[in-house]
Design a protein around this motif. Sequence first.
Motif, PDB file in Angstrom:
ATOM      1  N   MET A 126       0.872  -1.176   0.000  1.00 44.42           N
ATOM      2  CA  MET A 126       0.000   0.000   0.000  1.00 44.42           C
ATOM      3  C   MET A 126       0.911   1.230   0.000  1.00 44.42           C
ATOM      4  N   THR A 127       0.555   2.225  -0.784  1.00 42.96           N
ATOM      5  CA  THR A 127       1.359   3.447  -0.852  1.00 42.96           C
ATOM      6  C   THR A 127       1.106   4.270   0.412  1.00 42.96           C
ATOM      7  N   ILE A 128       2.170   4.636   1.121  1.00 46.39           N
ATOM      8  CA  ILE A 128       1.973   5.507   2.286  1.00 46.39           C
ATOM      9  C   ILE A 128       2.677   6.852   2.108  1.00 46.39           C
ATOM     10  N   ASP A 129       3.489   6.984   1.035  1.00 49.83           N
ATOM     11  CA  ASP A 129       4.116   8.285   0.760  1.00 49.83           C
ATOM     12  C   ASP A 129       4.209   8.437  -0.761  1.00 49.83           C
ATOM     13  N   LEU A 130       3.466   9.406  -1.296  1.00 44.79           N
ATOM     14  CA  LEU A 130       3.433   9.593  -2.753  1.00 44.79           C
ATOM     15  C   LEU A 130       4.827   9.795  -3.322  1.00 44.79           C
ATOM     16  N   ASN A 131       5.695  10.439  -2.549  1.00 46.12           N
ATOM     17  CA  ASN A 131       7.047  10.752  -3.036  1.00 46.12           C
ATOM     18  C   ASN A 131       8.107   9.885  -2.373  1.00 46.12           C
ATOM     19  N   GLY A 132       7.692   8.739  -1.842  1.00 44.84           N
ATOM     20  CA  GLY A 132       8.622   7.892  -1.103  1.00 44.84           C
ATOM     21  C   GLY A 132       9.591   7.150  -2.004  1.00 44.84           C
ATOM     22  N   PRO A 133      10.511   6.401  -1.393  1.00 43.84           N
ATOM     23  CA  PRO A 133      11.517   5.666  -2.179  1.00 43.84           C
ATOM     24  C   PRO A 133      10.908   4.537  -3.004  1.00 43.84           C
ATOM     25  N   ARG A 134      11.673   4.096  -3.983  1.00 44.57           N
ATOM     26  CA  ARG A 134      11.208   3.036  -4.885  1.00 44.57           C
ATOM     27  C   ARG A 134      11.115   1.708  -4.117  1.00 44.57           C
ATOM     28  N   CYS A 135      10.071   0.955  -4.423  1.00 46.74           N
ATOM     29  CA  CYS A 135       9.857  -0.343  -3.784  1.00 46.74           C
ATOM     30  C   CYS A 135      10.329  -1.460  -4.716  1.00 46.74           C
ATOM     31  N   SER A 136      10.537  -2.657  -4.156  1.00 45.97           N
ATOM     32  CA  SER A 136      10.936  -3.810  -4.974  1.00 45.97           C
ATOM     33  C   SER A 136       9.884  -4.130  -6.031  1.00 45.97           C
ATOM     34  N   CYS A 137       8.630  -3.687  -5.822  1.00 51.83           N
ATOM     35  CA  CYS A 137       7.550  -3.977  -6.780  1.00 51.83           C
ATOM     36  C   CYS A 137       7.542  -2.985  -7.939  1.00 51.83           C
ATOM     37  N   GLY A 138       8.345  -1.911  -7.847  1.00 50.42           N
ATOM     38  CA  GLY A 138       8.380  -0.923  -8.926  1.00 50.42           C
ATOM     39  C   GLY A 138       7.664   0.374  -8.573  1.00 50.42           C
ATOM     40  N   ASN A 139       6.759   0.320  -7.598  1.00 52.89           N
ATOM     41  CA  ASN A 139       6.021   1.510  -7.163  1.00 52.89           C
ATOM     42  C   ASN A 139       6.935   2.373  -6.254  1.00 52.89           C
ATOM     43  N   PHE A 140       6.454   3.553  -5.917  1.00 50.10           N
ATOM     44  CA  PHE A 140       7.190   4.436  -5.000  1.00 50.10           C
ATOM     45  C   PHE A 140       6.402   4.604  -3.710  1.00 50.10           C
ATOM     46  N   GLY A 141       7.124   4.602  -2.590  1.00 50.24           N
ATOM     47  CA  GLY A 141       6.504   4.937  -1.311  1.00 50.24           C
ATOM     48  C   GLY A 141       5.625   3.859  -0.712  1.00 50.24           C
ATOM     49  N   CYS A 142       5.806   2.595  -1.135  1.00 46.38           N
ATOM     50  CA  CYS A 142       5.083   1.486  -0.508  1.00 46.38           C
ATOM     51  C   CYS A 142       5.520   1.352   0.952  1.00 46.38           C
ATOM     52  N   LEU A 143       4.647   0.791   1.770  1.00 43.94           N
ATOM     53  CA  LEU A 143       5.000   0.518   3.170  1.00 43.94           C
ATOM     54  C   LEU A 143       6.286  -0.317   3.244  1.00 43.94           C
ATOM     55  N   GLU A 144       6.415  -1.295   2.350  1.00 44.33           N
ATOM     56  CA  GLU A 144       7.618  -2.145   2.348  1.00 44.33           C
ATOM     57  C   GLU A 144       8.885  -1.315   2.127  1.00 44.33           C
ATOM     58  N   ALA A 145       8.784  -0.263   1.301  1.00 46.31           N
ATOM     59  CA  ALA A 145       9.959   0.566   1.008  1.00 46.31           C
ATOM     60  C   ALA A 145      10.280   1.510   2.157  1.00 46.31           C
ATOM     61  N   MET A 146       9.431   1.517   3.206  1.00 52.73           N
ATOM     62  CA  MET A 146       9.600   2.482   4.288  1.00 52.73           C
ATOM     63  C   MET A 146       9.538   1.874   5.675  1.00 52.73           C
ATOM     64  N   ALA A 147       9.398   0.544   5.754  1.00 55.55           N
ATOM     65  CA  ALA A 147       9.331  -0.060   7.091  1.00 55.55           C
ATOM     66  C   ALA A 147       9.952  -1.457   7.150  1.00 55.55           C
ATOM     67  N   SER A 148      10.484  -1.959   6.033  1.00 52.18           N
ATOM     68  CA  SER A 148      11.057  -3.315   6.028  1.00 52.18           C
ATOM     69  C   SER A 148      12.507  -3.277   6.514  1.00 52.18           C
ATOM     70  N   GLY A 149      13.077  -4.445   6.726  1.00 52.25           N
ATOM     71  CA  GLY A 149      14.494  -4.532   7.057  1.00 52.25           C
ATOM     72  C   GLY A 149      15.355  -3.899   5.979  1.00 52.25           C
ATOM     73  N   THR A 150      14.963  -4.107   4.729  1.00 55.95           N
ATOM     74  CA  THR A 150      15.695  -3.521   3.607  1.00 55.95           C
ATOM     75  C   THR A 150      15.632  -1.995   3.661  1.00 55.95           C
ATOM     76  N   ALA A 151      14.446  -1.463   3.981  1.00 60.38           N
ATOM     77  CA  ALA A 151      14.277  -0.008   4.054  1.00 60.38           C
ATOM     78  C   ALA A 151      15.093   0.569   5.217  1.00 60.38           C
ATOM     79  N   ILE A 152      15.090  -0.143   6.327  1.00 64.19           N
ATOM     80  CA  ILE A 152      15.838   0.303   7.516  1.00 64.19           C
ATOM     81  C   ILE A 152      17.331   0.373   7.197  1.00 64.19           C
ATOM     82  N   THR A 153      17.827  -0.651   6.509  1.00 60.83           N
ATOM     83  CA  THR A 153      19.242  -0.680   6.136  1.00 60.83           C
ATOM     84  C   THR A 153      19.579   0.475   5.193  1.00 60.83           C
ATOM     85  N   ARG A 154      18.728   0.675   4.189  1.00 62.90           N
ATOM     86  CA  ARG A 154      18.966   1.746   3.222  1.00 62.90           C
ATOM     87  C   ARG A 154      18.973   3.109   3.908  1.00 62.90           C
ATOM     88  N   GLU A 155      18.010   3.322   4.815  1.00 62.79           N
ATOM     89  CA  GLU A 155      17.890   4.607   5.507  1.00 62.79           C
ATOM     90  C   GLU A 155      19.111   4.852   6.414  1.00 62.79           C
TER      91      GLU A 155
END
Length: 329
Positions: free
Chosen positions: A167-196
Amino acid sequence: MEQKKYVIGIDLGGTRLRVALADRAGVIVRRRAVPTLAEEGRNAVLGRILAETRTILDPLPLANLAAVAVAVPGPVDPCNGVVYRPPNLPGWGDVNLKSILEQELTVPVFVGNDANLAALAEHKFGAGRGASQLVYVTMSTGVGGGIVSNGELLLGSWGGAAEIGHMTIDLNGPRCSCGNFGCLEAMASGTAITREAKWRIAKGTASVLSERVGGNLDELRAQFIVQAAQEGDELAGEVIEWAAYNLGVGLANVMHLFDPDIIIIGGGVANAWNLLMPAIQRALRERAMEVYTRRTCIVHSELGDDAGLLGAVALALDKIDHPMQRQAA
Ligand SMILES: [Zn+2]
């Protein structure tokens, strides 16, 4: 029928292949774990699944087995048993796992998404026993989800429901593994935590993390960040708080959509529970209607690492006990 006393649950992870033999009451009799060796490709992994199934049953013949169920890390059509290009299993493409395994094992085989099955496991064996509307969210390499409504998994039209991580939680968020931007996964997963964390360290913020990986930030892992946060490292704590707040935003959406009586959070990142909860609660106070936050209980997974494996066992048991349900095809 009477000799069919057992079911086998399989958790097919990108790293580990775990297998459990359970009786009809769901009690685990034996369990095994071997490396998946996903890089060897599909046929090697399929061979390993078959070998492990026979090994865990040994010396009992296949005739003792009522059903096998497999938890798969990716999109699954649970009715037909087709697995669609699991991202952590290179070279798989679209595979009818159910028919391949049924041909070899000559017993009914069922397939489900691992986070969906983890939800089922928490409902049957874990923190969600007795709940009528349950949402499970895993914070691990990705963010997965599963929903149990009135005792049954909510699957959607073909099995793709409950992908809470996308689900998109930030319209301008980082790119997700699915290709979308600002998905919850791109902003709360282990991968996102490491990147941040990498990004903040590269900007010059001090942290014990740079020493822990000998200056090589490519070695950074979410578990190191969770640990450093628990030890009081400021940067690591802020990154965990950032991810937890983002998760809370996602949970506010989930609450308004599904009105669950319980939300269960699992996955490796959730082990930092005491650090996550204040930021999750803050996000919910700011973004969810009060009646929802008051009535929804948020708890840590009881089954931890076993949720996917026990979910496969739960699926196999459900199918043999209720063979006429829609998901039983
Ligand atoms: Zn996504």
